[in-house]
Motif scaffolding. Structure first.
Motif, short mmCIF file in Angstrom:
data_model
loop_
_atom_site.label_atom_id
_atom_site.label_comp_id
_atom_site.label_asym_id
_atom_site.label_seq_id
_atom_site.Cartn_x
_atom_site.Cartn_y
_atom_site.Cartn_z
N MET A 1 6.69 -3.04 5.73
CA MET A 1 8.20 -3.06 5.44
C MET A 1 8.65 -3.81 6.42
O MET A 1 8.32 -3.37 7.59
CB MET A 1 8.77 -1.96 4.93
N LEU B 1 6.21 -0.16 9.64
CA LEU B 1 7.60 -0.33 9.17
C LEU B 1 8.22 -0.97 10.13
O LEU B 1 8.46 -0.35 11.43
CB LEU B 1 8.25 1.04 8.74
N ILE C 1 7.52 -2.15 -5.54
CA ILE C 1 7.05 -1.95 -4.52
C ILE C 1 5.19 -1.70 -4.66
O ILE C 1 4.66 -2.25 -3.70
CB ILE C 1 7.78 -0.82 -3.52
N SER D 1 13.38 -5.79 3.53
CA SER D 1 14.51 -5.24 2.63
C SER D 1 15.63 -5.73 3.51
O SER D 1 15.88 -5.87 4.85
CB SER D 1 14.33 -3.69 2.92
N VAL E 1 0.48 2.42 7.57
CA VAL E 1 1.61 1.34 7.28
C VAL E 1 2.51 0.93 8.43
O VAL E 1 2.81 1.91 9.20
CB VAL E 1 2.23 2.03 6.18
N LYS F 1 2.52 0.00 1.73
CA LYS F 1 2.79 -1.37 1.86
C LYS F 1 3.95 -1.52 3.18
O LYS F 1 4.88 -0.89 3.50
CB LYS F 1 3.70 -1.75 0.69
N ASP G 1 9.02 4.82 -0.11
CA ASP G 1 8.29 4.07 -1.17
C ASP G 1 7.10 3.54 -0.50
O ASP G 1 5.90 3.19 -0.87
CB ASP G 1 9.18 3.31 -2.14
N CYS G 2 7.61 2.61 0.80
CA CYS G 2 6.60 1.83 1.38
C CYS G 2 5.49 2.63 2.09
O CYS G 2 4.38 2.30 1.97
CB CYS G 2 7.10 0.97 2.45
N LEU H 1 3.68 -6.75 0.75
CA LEU H 1 4.82 -6.65 1.72
C LEU H 1 6.13 -6.54 1.15
O LEU H 1 6.30 -7.30 0.30
CB LEU H 1 4.51 -7.57 2.69
N VAL H 2 6.94 -5.58 2.02
CA VAL H 2 8.38 -5.68 1.45
C VAL H 2 9.12 -6.07 2.58
O VAL H 2 9.20 -5.69 3.60
CB VAL H 2 8.84 -4.19 0.90
#
Lengths: 442, 442
Positions: free
Chosen positions: B98, B122, B69, B77, B120, B96, B90-91, B74-75
């Motif tokens: 998400m 999400l 991560i 999921s 961030v 990062k 974690d993001c 960028l993640v």
């Protein structure tokens, strides 16, 4: 020598139990100590009797619990089922027999080896149902087996109802026991065996699939299936029996009407509604797709509701604008709230216990059907049929244990002759008597 | 500068998502890393593409998770919903963004203040349903509000079905998504508001109370109510709307037939049966009170089952003596086992996503009804309509975040114009297009 009986719990079901033990306390030299936080259900002639002592008792107070159990000769636990375990463990520890009317939990069953080793009896399921049902059924089963018969079918029914003289509403039912249990009755799935095949009845079929039966000269009843019939194969040592069914009794018509509540979702206890300001009428219609129809039209069209059912629900006041007077509640709680108003026992009402076992068996190539039936009507609102038939088996068992006439040790339910024979005999002398009718079938 | 996208999960719903990002990877300078334990759902032209790297990844391996991560920009999921939280934390920690297609859990919602503080985003609920439904509905709601209209009613329907050319069985249904969810669909209670009144539909009424609707020129559908319509009042800022209903679409006739399974208890997942040696026929009849009747006679008499329903269940092979081939299973598992054989998509079958929003609103004293409808048919068994309509919103959102065109921070769902406008515009260019019909009512 004086025998000290410690009774934990003084609730609605204890007066008959305590009265029996008080009545024989001089002859048997019993002293009773009753522990609870509330003694309002106990008539003063019992609580103030010179062989009775009441104490403020908290089962979760370890030192008090241990002290009182150690000082007693026998413990009767009338606590809610989940609280028996603490008492049972102390009874094993201090080698004191314990008697309860509750179903044996796995945790209590696990105490069996230790109880045997300590020479202690933990006797459970010795009230009405479970209790009297076990004893009266096992008596017949043992008799059939003793004369060489083979039991092929066993159907057993029990119900707590109102006496005919108090049967004054269209439901032919009033609450004689825990209302919440009545409202939630049957949720889950009913399992039984019929002619060798497993059968399952889901909750939404349960009240549609009733059986009809007559009991003595008390007329017709209907029965819906209990959840668990299968475990009785092991308890009664009828492992290979092709048909085994247990059911709950109501008067005819009850189930069809109750089924409407089930189908509508009114017995659901899994979520809460905001019912603030609702009337029973708006509560009821929030489960209907009324469109432009009246409630009755909607029920008839969408649920196939009969006039008899309409009459019953109308009698409950469901079509009226009375306030629910709750704020957040599950549908089942709202329904219970209404029923507690309508199905309450009046001051002069009497309750009635009805039990019937139906056996089919083969003997010397012939098919028999045997019915063993009990109807027992309560005395008044304290000595109810329910309290008497729960309390007397408990009390008699306690007496017989203290007199050394029941000698088993370990964790038990009353299915052995040593237990059921003297208890049933004494119950019969007190008017709790099963009538047997054996019919040879051609 | 290269942007590193870390995609967690390579299951059935990822090929379309990955294909989109691969297709724009050179222009946007994206590199994709895909972490999973199984890549069998991923076509080799994607997994072997020079901008794609696949790694064996265990989300519960803290050091690997943190490392990957931290290295990404960028993640995305695609994990089962209950595993997002570890990734989300974690993001936030490593700042990062998400993106997920799952419903926001309370635990993720609780990260909102910290995510804002760390700057961030999400972004959740950006697949099909939830996702495309939010965006397409909010677009209409904002437009009605912008021209001074008042939204009085909102009904929204979505279904994953088979394309007309693959509609080859009497149920007009095949599994295009998680079969277990289809079998258990609707359990609990459906809540909605209708003309200002709360309405509740219990599970056992759900499939009886369907609505009928037409969608574009794809014919007629029926809809049963979703469990939770009420929470959409807050999500869509329609707090005082008198009517709000969400439903699931099937072809006409499906619900009546499915209801038989519900009424019989075949969708019950709460207990296990011993089904060793059972056939589907004996499984089915263990829920019936056959007496001396045939199955069909029993169904017609006890359940009022129509000929159309008999045809559907007969087609499933329920009257035949095929082995269940399970030992211990809930009724729902046995039913699912049968349906997975019968309702499987054939190799050439295509699926179809159908969505329709029905708004009623008032504008300048006039009553309007506006329908916004989408029908989208899949390409093949990998690029299914379901995978495309879930994957593309996710992929486009990821791209727009990396390009700085979506700038929100905190925990969000795509209900703001900043998000839905560019995403819907790009979806439309890719063929995912809502048709709006506004009708002035007299």
């Amino acid at each position: 020598m004086t025998k000290n009986i410690f009774i934990i719990g003084a609730g609605r079901s204890t007066p008959s139990l305590i009265k029996y033990l008080v009545d024989c306390s001089i002859e048997e030299n019993f002293k009773l100590k009753i522990g609870d936080k509330d003694f309002s259900f106990l008539p003063s002639e019992l609580s103030k009797h010179n062989r009775v002592k009441t104490i403020f008792f908290d089962v979760c107070d370890v030192s008090q619990r241990e002290l009182e159990i150690e000082k007693s000769d026998l413990v009767i636990s009338m606590l809610p089922a989940h609280l028996h375990l603490k008492v049972a463990k102390d009874c094993v520890k201090f080698q004191k027999p314990m008697v309860t009317a509750s179903y044996v939990s796995q945790e209590i069953r696990d105490l069996h080896p230790e109880a045997i080793q300590k020479g202690v009896l933990l006797l459970n399921e010795i009230g009405l149902d479970p209790g009297l049902d076990h004893m009266s059924a096992m008596k017949v089963i043992d008799e059939i087996k003793a004369k060489g018969g083979i039991v092929k079918g066993f159907k057993s029914f029990c119900g707590g109802l109102v006496a005919p003289e108090s049967d004054t509403n269209p439901w032919k039912y009033k609450f004689t026991w825990n209302p919440r249990n009545v409202v939630l009755a049957g949720q889950g799935v009913a399992k039984f065996v019929e002619e060798g095949e497993y059968k399952y009845i889901s909750y939404h079929q349960l009240f549609k699939r009733t059986l009809s039966l007559r009991v003595l000269d008390y007329g017709t009843f209907e029965a819906y299936a209990n959840r668990d019939s299968l475990s009785y194969r092991t308890i009664y040592q009828l492992e290979d029996i092709p048909t085994l069914f247990r059911g709950t009794l109501r008067r005819p018509g009850y189930s069809e009407a109750w089924d409407l509540f089930v189908q509508m979702g009114l017995t659901d206890d899994s979520y809460e509604m905001n019912v603030k300001g609702m009337t029973y009428n708006t509560f009821f219609t929030s489960f209907l797709n009324l469109e432009d129809r009246s409630i009755k039209e909607c029920l008839k069209a969408d649920f196939g509701t009969s006039d008899q059912v309409i009459e019953k629900i109308e009698w409950l006041g469901i079509f009226e604008d009375n306030n629910v007077e709750l704020t957040q509640a599950s549908p089942a709680q709202v329904l219970q709230n209404l029923l507690e108003e309508k199905w309450n026992l009046e001051i002069d009402d009497k309750d009635m216990i009805v039990m019937q076992h139906q056996f089919t068996y083969e003997l010397q190539g012939e098919h028999h059907e045997l019915h063993s039936s009990l109807v027992f009507i309560g005395v008044d609102q304290i000595q109810t049929a329910m309290a008497i038939t729960v309390g007397l088996p408990l009390a008699i068992a306690a007496k017989l244990i203290l007199k050394g006439q029941i000698t088993a040790v370990g964790v038990h339910v009353p299915v052995t002759k040593e237990m059921y024979q003297p208890i049933l005999a004494e119950l019969e002398s007190l008017g709790i008597r099963f009538i047997e009718e054996d019919i040879l079938k051609v």
